[in-house]
Design an enzyme around this catalytic site. Structure first.
Site, mmCIF file in Angstrom:
data_model
loop_
_atom_site.group_PDB
_atom_site.id
_atom_site.type_symbol
_atom_site.label_atom_id
_atom_site.label_comp_id
_atom_site.label_asym_id
_atom_site.label_seq_id
_atom_site.Cartn_x
_atom_site.Cartn_y
_atom_site.Cartn_z
ATOM 1 N N VAL A 45 2.630 -5.898 2.925
ATOM 2 C CA VAL A 45 2.091 -7.059 3.618
ATOM 3 C C VAL A 45 2.676 -8.307 2.973
ATOM 4 C CG1 VAL A 45 -0.005 -8.260 4.320
ATOM 5 C CG2 VAL A 45 -0.027 -5.773 4.089
ATOM 6 N N GLY A 83 0.834 -1.194 0.000
ATOM 7 C CA GLY A 83 0.000 0.000 0.000
ATOM 8 C C GLY A 83 0.865 1.238 0.000
ATOM 9 N N ASP A 118 -11.702 4.306 5.050
ATOM 10 C CA ASP A 118 -10.894 3.771 3.954
ATOM 11 C C ASP A 118 -11.653 2.686 3.183
ATOM 12 O OD1 ASP A 118 -8.638 3.970 2.421
ATOM 13 O OD2 ASP A 118 -7.330 2.848 3.778
ATOM 14 N N LYS A 147 2.321 -7.282 8.438
ATOM 15 C CA LYS A 147 2.315 -5.913 7.910
ATOM 16 C C LYS A 147 3.494 -5.165 8.504
ATOM 17 C CE LYS A 147 -0.511 -1.893 6.962
ATOM 18 N NZ LYS A 147 -1.876 -1.442 6.717
HETATM 19 N N1 LIG Z 1 -4.140 -10.519 5.446
HETATM 20 C C1 LIG Z 1 -3.942 -10.355 4.144
HETATM 21 N N2 LIG Z 1 -4.038 -11.409 3.314
HETATM 22 C C2 LIG Z 1 -3.845 -11.247 1.969
HETATM 23 N N3 LIG Z 1 -3.568 -10.071 1.376
HETATM 24 C C3 LIG Z 1 -3.482 -8.974 2.162
HETATM 25 C C4 LIG Z 1 -3.658 -9.062 3.575
HETATM 26 N N4 LIG Z 1 -3.527 -7.818 4.082
HETATM 27 C C5 LIG Z 1 -3.268 -7.009 3.051
HETATM 28 N N5 LIG Z 1 -3.236 -7.683 1.893
HETATM 29 C C6 LIG Z 1 -2.986 -7.111 0.554
HETATM 30 O O1 LIG Z 1 -2.055 -6.050 0.709
HETATM 31 C C7 LIG Z 1 -2.619 -4.807 0.243
HETATM 32 C C8 LIG Z 1 -2.091 -3.667 1.095
HETATM 33 O O2 LIG Z 1 -2.480 -3.865 2.457
HETATM 34 P P1 LIG Z 1 -2.908 -2.651 3.387
HETATM 35 O O3 LIG Z 1 -4.113 -1.976 2.787
HETATM 36 O O4 LIG Z 1 -3.074 -3.128 4.776
HETATM 37 O O5 LIG Z 1 -1.620 -1.707 3.252
HETATM 38 P P2 LIG Z 1 -1.535 -0.126 3.371
HETATM 39 O O6 LIG Z 1 -0.129 0.241 3.150
HETATM 40 O O7 LIG Z 1 -2.160 0.305 4.652
HETATM 41 O O8 LIG Z 1 -2.435 0.338 2.146
HETATM 42 P P3 LIG Z 1 -3.054 1.781 1.845
HETATM 43 O O9 LIG Z 1 -2.276 2.340 0.706
HETATM 44 O O10 LIG Z 1 -4.487 1.477 1.470
HETATM 45 O O11 LIG Z 1 -2.975 2.572 3.102
HETATM 46 C C9 LIG Z 1 -4.129 -5.026 0.300
HETATM 47 O O12 LIG Z 1 -4.812 -4.218 -0.648
HETATM 48 C C10 LIG Z 1 -4.263 -6.513 -0.020
HETATM 49 O O13 LIG Z 1 -4.257 -6.720 -1.429
#
Ligand SMILES: Nc1ncnc2c1ncn2[C@@H]1O[C@H](COP(=O)(O)OP(=O)(O)OP(=O)(O)O)[C@@H](O)[C@H]1O
Length: 304
Positions: free
Chosen positions: A47, A42, A154, A62
């Protein structure tokens, strides 16, 4: 976080964050977890699928780089996720958080079927029964979050994880933006289709109190994407021609100018979206309004 906000979630969270912060262990990630593959990336974190070296348990890890992540924000995201994780449509947590030399991290359950964006066919969306089964579960998750006094902030398909190919079990993830209702927030990262107009129209970085209505808006946009395979607009500002036509529909009832992809929707689905996407947040329906429409057809075609 506003300590005077007074919501139950807020008071509990303060304490959880303090205790978690005091007990945060420092580890070398590779000593404890074997990296298998990246699951997603993200704006803030990445992740990865890992396996616990001693127990053999597959887990989603994460990792948030310390250079971009304030310690308090990490603790907040982790503790909110932990507080909400007992709901069947919210990602389950292992209750493990740590820091390494350059990251904060926590572990949660793995979704083996990716996220909702992976099954939305561009220009088509998903079959109507899939949209409806997702609606049921997302309303349940969002209502639960709201019942704790929190605004999720979100809603988007990338944050909806799939636990089967047919969407019979989906879960919300990523609580990095979640905050208590009433928190004063500015629009920071540009306007996206999911940004409600009361936020995209703020002047000169003015802060506004956040409300559940922000989630209802984003949920309406998500439903539109599921049913059509298009975003309804690029941005929620009047200079966006698609949004301008939508404003005319909302204000006059005339839908002759609405973009053609709205024509894929039945009168009932249009009516539902009109309420979830009311321009004035005071007139906007809560997310639960979508349940009322489940027994009606949503698409004019027969893609069942
Ligand atoms: N538990 C999980 N199992 C499988 N895929 C996951 C999992 N958690 C996250 N992902 C994948 O990783 C991606 C990024 O995760 P996440 O949204 O938590 O990160 P972020 O950095 O907070 O993103 P954002 O840019 O939305 O803030 C998700 O869109 C999903 O495709």
């Amino acid at each position: 976080m506003d300590p005077n906000n007074g919501s139950v979630a807020d008071n509990l969270l303060e304490e959880m964050m303090e205790i978690t912060g005091q007990n945060l262990i420092t580890i070398k990630v590779d000593d404890h977890y074997k990296f298998i593959k990246q699951l997603g990336k993200g704006k803030y974190g990445q992740v990865t699928l890992v396996i616990h070296r001693q127990k053999g348990t597959p887990m989603a890890l994460k990792l948030l780089p310390k250079t971009f992540t304030k310690r308090q924000n990490f603790l907040y995201e982790y503790c909110v996720a932990l507080c909400l994780s007992s709901h069947p449509n919210i990602i389950g947590m292992f209750g493990i958080a740590f820091e390494s030399s350059d990251h904060y991290g926590f572990l949660y359950e793995v979704a083996l079927h990716q996220d909702l964006i992976s099954i939305i066919k561009p220009t088509e969306g998903v079959p109507e029964p899939v949209a409806k089964v997702c609606t049921n579960q997302l309303v349940s998750a969002l209502e639960y979050i709201h019942s704790k006094g929190l605004v999720y902030r979100d809603v988007k398909p990338e944050n909806v994880l799939l636990f089967g190919p047919d969407c019979q079990r989906i879960k919300l993830t990523d609580f990095g933006l979640t905050r208590p209702k009433g928190t004063m927030l500015k629009l920071v990262s540009g306007v996206i289709p999911y940004t409600a107009p009361e936020l995209s129209n703020t002047q000169n970085g003015e802060a506004v109190p956040i409300d559940f209505t922000l989630d209802a808006w984003a949920f309406g946009v998500l439903l539109f994407c599921l049913l059509t395979g298009y975003f309804p607009w690029e941005t929620t500002v009047a200079s966006d021609p698609f949004f301008e036509d939508f404003i005319i529909w909302q204000e006059t009832g005339s839908h002759e100018h609405l973009a053609w992809h709205w024509k894929k929707l039945t009168t009932e689905a249009m009516d539902m979206l009109k309420q979830l996407l009311a321009l004035n947040p005071c007139n906007r329906s809560p997310v639960s309004k979508a349940l009322w429409y489940l027994d009606y057809p949503w698409r004019v075609d027969t893609w069942k």
